[in-house]
Design an enzyme around this catalytic site. Structure first.
Site, PDB file in Angstrom:
ATOM      1  N   LYS A  54       0.842  -1.207   0.000  1.00 51.84           N
ATOM      2  CA  LYS A  54       0.000   0.000   0.000  1.00 51.84           C
ATOM      3  C   LYS A  54       0.875   1.254   0.000  1.00 51.84           C
ATOM      4  O   LYS A  54       0.631   2.200  -0.751  1.00 51.84           O
ATOM      5  CB  LYS A  54      -0.942  -0.018   1.214  1.00 51.84           C
ATOM      6  CG  LYS A  54      -2.027  -1.078   1.069  1.00 51.84           C
ATOM      7  CD  LYS A  54      -2.833  -1.316   2.329  1.00 51.84           C
ATOM      8  CE  LYS A  54      -3.784  -2.505   2.107  1.00 51.84           C
ATOM      9  NZ  LYS A  54      -4.568  -2.865   3.272  1.00 51.84           N
ATOM     10  N   GLN A  98      -5.185  -1.981   9.565  1.00 53.54           N
ATOM     11  CA  GLN A  98      -4.939  -3.274   8.927  1.00 53.54           C
ATOM     12  C   GLN A  98      -5.492  -4.409   9.799  1.00 53.54           C
ATOM     13  O   GLN A  98      -5.213  -4.477  10.991  1.00 53.54           O
ATOM     14  CB  GLN A  98      -3.426  -3.438   8.707  1.00 53.54           C
ATOM     15  CG  GLN A  98      -3.039  -4.638   7.896  1.00 53.54           C
ATOM     16  CD  GLN A  98      -3.524  -4.582   6.443  1.00 53.54           C
ATOM     17  OE1 GLN A  98      -3.504  -3.540   5.807  1.00 53.54           O
ATOM     18  NE2 GLN A  98      -3.993  -5.706   5.933  1.00 53.54           N
ATOM     19  N   ASP A 123     -11.395   2.120   3.495  1.00 49.39           N
ATOM     20  CA  ASP A 123     -11.720   0.700   3.325  1.00 49.39           C
ATOM     21  C   ASP A 123     -13.214   0.520   3.057  1.00 49.39           C
ATOM     22  O   ASP A 123     -13.649  -0.556   2.662  1.00 49.39           O
ATOM     23  CB  ASP A 123     -11.337  -0.090   4.588  1.00 49.39           C
ATOM     24  CG  ASP A 123      -9.983  -0.778   4.455  1.00 49.39           C
ATOM     25  OD1 ASP A 123      -9.550  -1.008   3.310  1.00 49.39           O
ATOM     26  OD2 ASP A 123      -9.374  -1.080   5.494  1.00 49.39           O
TER      27      ASP A 123
END
Ligand code: NAD
Length: 286
Positions: A54, A98, A123
């Site tokens: 990322k 995460q 997200d």
């Protein structure tokens, strides 16, 4: 006839290129550099790889990225405080935590994710963004299913009027996929672990999405000849061997198009994250 292999890298490159242009435009027009903060708690090796990818993508596109590594022993309160801090930070437009979280705070995952400002929720997991997706309003959409739809569009694969079958009903993949395909006017069936006569249902699919988490679960006899097969699964079957949820070698002989694992949907997920960071930044300058 062997299926067309939908290579994630080709589509990811197109998505990233358009995001890169938008990053440039945001810098020029608004003097804003998009910023992504990634919080990683503990030492999960797979998570470390995902996070590195990322940050690498951010760097390629001119997005500022901040890595926040917190120890395995981090408490829920400490993590919530960090999220509050990032919610208030003017130079951070996207925040992600995460997953999975360490065992001690895993049960609090929902509360922790819900603390992220929905406008920075790149997200797309916050109930506000889930609600927008379900009601067909623009919001931030979970990256993996959004990437699958973008890929179908870029590959020129028609969705409207098609019979789509999704195997898997998770909040991260299966459920958002249902809404995205429905919004594109497909007729959608969602299958799961309690579905009876699964092969009978999957054989009706013009577009079959596998998001199960079981290696090579979808066999050739479950696929209608000519179907498009999107394999979301990532399963490690040996230290250096990843396979999808589909028996790729045999299914590719029947399908008209199929995504490989690795090298398929996974690459699109990161590209769509970049797109979401750009979208979140645009929300902040409006
Ligand atoms: P999950 O475990 O949350 O959900 C799995 C789903 O599969 C469940 O809804 C369950 O009902 C269904 N299922 C299980 N056994 C079944 C069976 N025998 N028959 C029919 N359905 C069955 O998983 P998830 O988070 O949705 O992830 C699915 C897969 O996709 C995993 O391999 C995961 O690693 C992968 N994934 C990949 C990406 C990516 O970037 N490519 C992103 C997220 C998840």
């Amino acid at each position: 006839m062997s299926a067309k292999i939908l290579q994630g890298k080709d589509f990811a490159a197109q998505i990233k290129e358009s995001a890169r242009k938008e990053v440039e435009e945001l810098k020029q027009k608004f003097n804003v550099t998009p910023g992504l903060a990634v919080i990683i708690v503990g030492e999960n090796p797979a998570s470390q790889v995902y996070v590195r990818n990322k940050h690498k993508a951010c760097e390629e596109l001119g997005i500022r990225s901040e890595n926040i590594s917190m120890p395995e022993t981090t408490t829920k309160e400490e993590l919530l405080n960090k999220i509050d801090e990032l919610n208030a930070a003017k130079d951070i437009h996207g925040i992600l935590v995460q997953l999975p979280l360490p065992d001690a705070i895993k049960k609090d995952s929902e509360e922790i994710l819900n603390r992220i400002d929905p406008r920075k929720d790149v997200d797309g997991f916050h109930p506000m963004n889930v609600g927008k997706l379900v009601t067909g309003n623009p919001g931030l959409i979970p990256c993996t299913p959004a990437g699958c739809i973008e890929m179908l569009d870029l590959a020129g694969i028609e969705i409207e009027g098609k019979r789509a079958v999704i195997i898997g009903r998770s909040n991260i993949v299966g459920k958002p996929m249902l809404h995205l395909l429905m919004a594109k006017n497909a007729t959608v069936t969602v299958c799961h672990s309690r579905t009876k006569n699964l092969p009978e249902v999957t054989r009706e699919a013009d577009i079959l999405v596998a998001a199960i988490g079981k290696p090579q679960f979808v066999t050739a006899d479950m696929v209608k000849p000519g179907a498009v097969v999107i394999d979301v699964g990532i399963n490690r079957i040996a230290p250096k061997k990843l396979v999808g949820d589909t028996d790729f070698e045999n299914v590719k002989e029947i399908a008209s198009a199929i995504t490989p694992v690795p090298g398929g949907v996974g690459l699109l997920t990161v590209a769509m994250l970049m797109k979401n960071v750009v979208t979140a930044t645009k929300l902040s300058v409006r």
